[in-house]
Design an enzyme around this catalytic site. Structure first.
Site, PDB file in Angstrom:
ATOM      1  N   CYS A  54      11.729  -0.489 -17.135  1.00 28.73           N
ATOM      2  CA  CYS A  54      12.859  -1.392 -17.376  1.00 28.73           C
ATOM      3  C   CYS A  54      13.402  -2.012 -16.092  1.00 28.73           C
ATOM      4  O   CYS A  54      14.283  -2.863 -16.147  1.00 28.73           O
ATOM      5  CB  CYS A  54      13.988  -0.637 -18.094  1.00 28.73           C
ATOM      6  SG  CYS A  54      14.698   0.716 -17.132  1.00 28.73           S
ATOM      7  N   ASP A  56      15.215  -0.611 -13.779  1.00 30.95           N
ATOM      8  CA  ASP A  56      16.411   0.041 -13.248  1.00 30.95           C
ATOM      9  C   ASP A  56      16.021   1.037 -12.155  1.00 30.95           C
ATOM     10  O   ASP A  56      14.904   1.555 -12.125  1.00 30.95           O
ATOM     11  CB  ASP A  56      17.157   0.785 -14.353  1.00 30.95           C
ATOM     12  CG  ASP A  56      17.808  -0.157 -15.356  1.00 30.95           C
ATOM     13  OD1 ASP A  56      17.875  -1.360 -15.062  1.00 30.95           O
ATOM     14  OD2 ASP A  56      18.221   0.305 -16.423  1.00 30.95           O
ATOM     15  N   CYS A  81      21.449  -1.981 -15.373  1.00 27.50           N
ATOM     16  CA  CYS A  81      22.416  -2.461 -16.349  1.00 27.50           C
ATOM     17  C   CYS A  81      23.669  -1.585 -16.374  1.00 27.50           C
ATOM     18  O   CYS A  81      23.733  -0.547 -15.720  1.00 27.50           O
ATOM     19  CB  CYS A  81      21.772  -2.487 -17.736  1.00 27.50           C
ATOM     20  SG  CYS A  81      21.344  -0.847 -18.370  1.00 27.50           S
ATOM     21  N   CYS A 131      18.160   4.715 -20.552  1.00 26.06           N
ATOM     22  CA  CYS A 131      18.900   4.572 -19.298  1.00 26.06           C
ATOM     23  C   CYS A 131      19.373   5.920 -18.760  1.00 26.06           C
ATOM     24  O   CYS A 131      19.625   6.061 -17.558  1.00 26.06           O
ATOM     25  CB  CYS A 131      20.097   3.643 -19.490  1.00 26.06           C
ATOM     26  SG  CYS A 131      19.638   1.932 -19.832  1.00 26.06           S
TER      27      CYS A 131
END
Length: 323
Positions: A54, A56, A81, A131
């Site tokens: 992703c 991140d 995010c 996340c």
């Protein structure tokens, strides 16, 4: 329909207030400098981890007492995010005051649970669960640096999905507790199977010992066996002979019928985390919620009452262990 209305009626409603607060005002964002660590008499650890799936990334700072191995202070920097920021902030907070060995046991599920406003409502939309998976990896990386070992030395779990780093025990727990029946649901809750897809079924670019379709089939067999036993014997199945699914259902029913309401009246609650056979005993791991988590009797009178009722109703060899 305006943008704000669309968002307000859909995705934002799926975030807890804790998450939205931490998105805007993280409590542990920043860095620990070498000078600050020296002032505390601590060893400074800086660990980086990035999720290629992703984009991140998170940097974790620990100030660790060199004799006790206690994490005296913990901070983070997140490149991702808002959910990644909230998850990283919660992860950093959970590390404080723990030894390095204790911190390694923190999982993405612990992080997500800590961000909930109430125990029964997820803190983030299912598609954002990944996340919090970064916390699991960056903690292991920090611990590995501190101890001078490889990250893999902390891996006691069988990892089914390498992309999202989701373990076999986590998948079994999530499938069981949420009554999942499809690959899409598993991906929504854990991100397992959402990326390279090798873990879904045989035929991907990487062979696996265990696939998600196997776990779904196993769970379906447990449910069918529970239904068949209940129909054939009126539900009178010996606790020791039950499947794990049946044991969980039986324990939940006793808790609901005899215990939960009393806990709720005092502002608390509890949940069943796991059931494991330990020799002649059945160890039932529970987590206290609300007021019960800080109550003095949770490890004495309340615990004895819960254990005693379960022993009377289900099996005398039951032991209840709060975690």
């Amino acid at each position: 329909m305006g943008f704000d209305s669309l968002i307000g009626g859909t995705i934002w409603d799926q975030y807890s207030q804790k998450v939205t607060d931490l998105m805007n005002n993280p409590q542990n964002m920043g860095e620990i400098t070498q000078e600050q660590a020296d002032e505390m008499g601590a060893t400074l650890i800086v660990a980086d981890f990035g999720a290629e799936s992703c984009g991140d990334a998170v940097r974790l700072y620990w100030a660790v007492h060199p004799k006790s191995d206690v994490i005296m202070h913990s901070k983070f920097k997140s490149f991702g995010c808002g959910t990644a920021i909230a998850s990283s902030d919660t992860m950093a907070e959970l590390c404080k005051g723990k030894t390095v060995d204790e911190a390694v046991k923190i999982t993405n599920i612990d992080v997500e649970m800590a961000m909930r406003d109430d125990p029964d409502t997820p803190a983030v939309p299912p598609q954002k669960m990944h996340c919090s998976v970064m916390a699991y990896d960056v903690i292991k990386k920090a611990a590995a640096q501190y101890k001078g070992v490889d990250m893999e030395s902390f891996e006691s779990e069988v990892i089914v999905c390498e992309c999202a780093r989701v373990s076999l025990s986590t998948l079994k727990e999530v499938i069981r507790l949420n009554d999942l029946t499809t690959i899409e649901q598993i991906a929504d809750y854990t991100k397992a199977g959402a990326f390279c897809k090798s873990c879904i079924r045989p035929g991907g670019h990487e062979a696996k010992d265990i696939y998600l379709v196997d776990l779904l089939a196993e769970y379906e067999k447990e449910k069918m066996a529970a239904t068949a036993d209940s129909s054939a014997g009126g539900g009178a199945v010996d606790f020791a002979q039950m499947t794990i699914f049946q044991k969980l259902k039986a324990v939940d029913k006793v808790i609901d019928d005899n215990i939960r309401q009393m806990l709720i009246m005092d502002g608390g609650d509890m949940e069943i985390i796991d059931i494991k056979e330990n020799g002649a005993h059945f160890d039932i791991y529970i987590r206290y919620l609300g007021a019960c988590s800080g109550c003095a009797s949770s490890s004495t009178g309340t615990l004895y009452a819960i254990e005693n009722i379960l022993q009377q109703k289900l099996d005398e060899n039951i032991r209840v262990l709060p975690i």
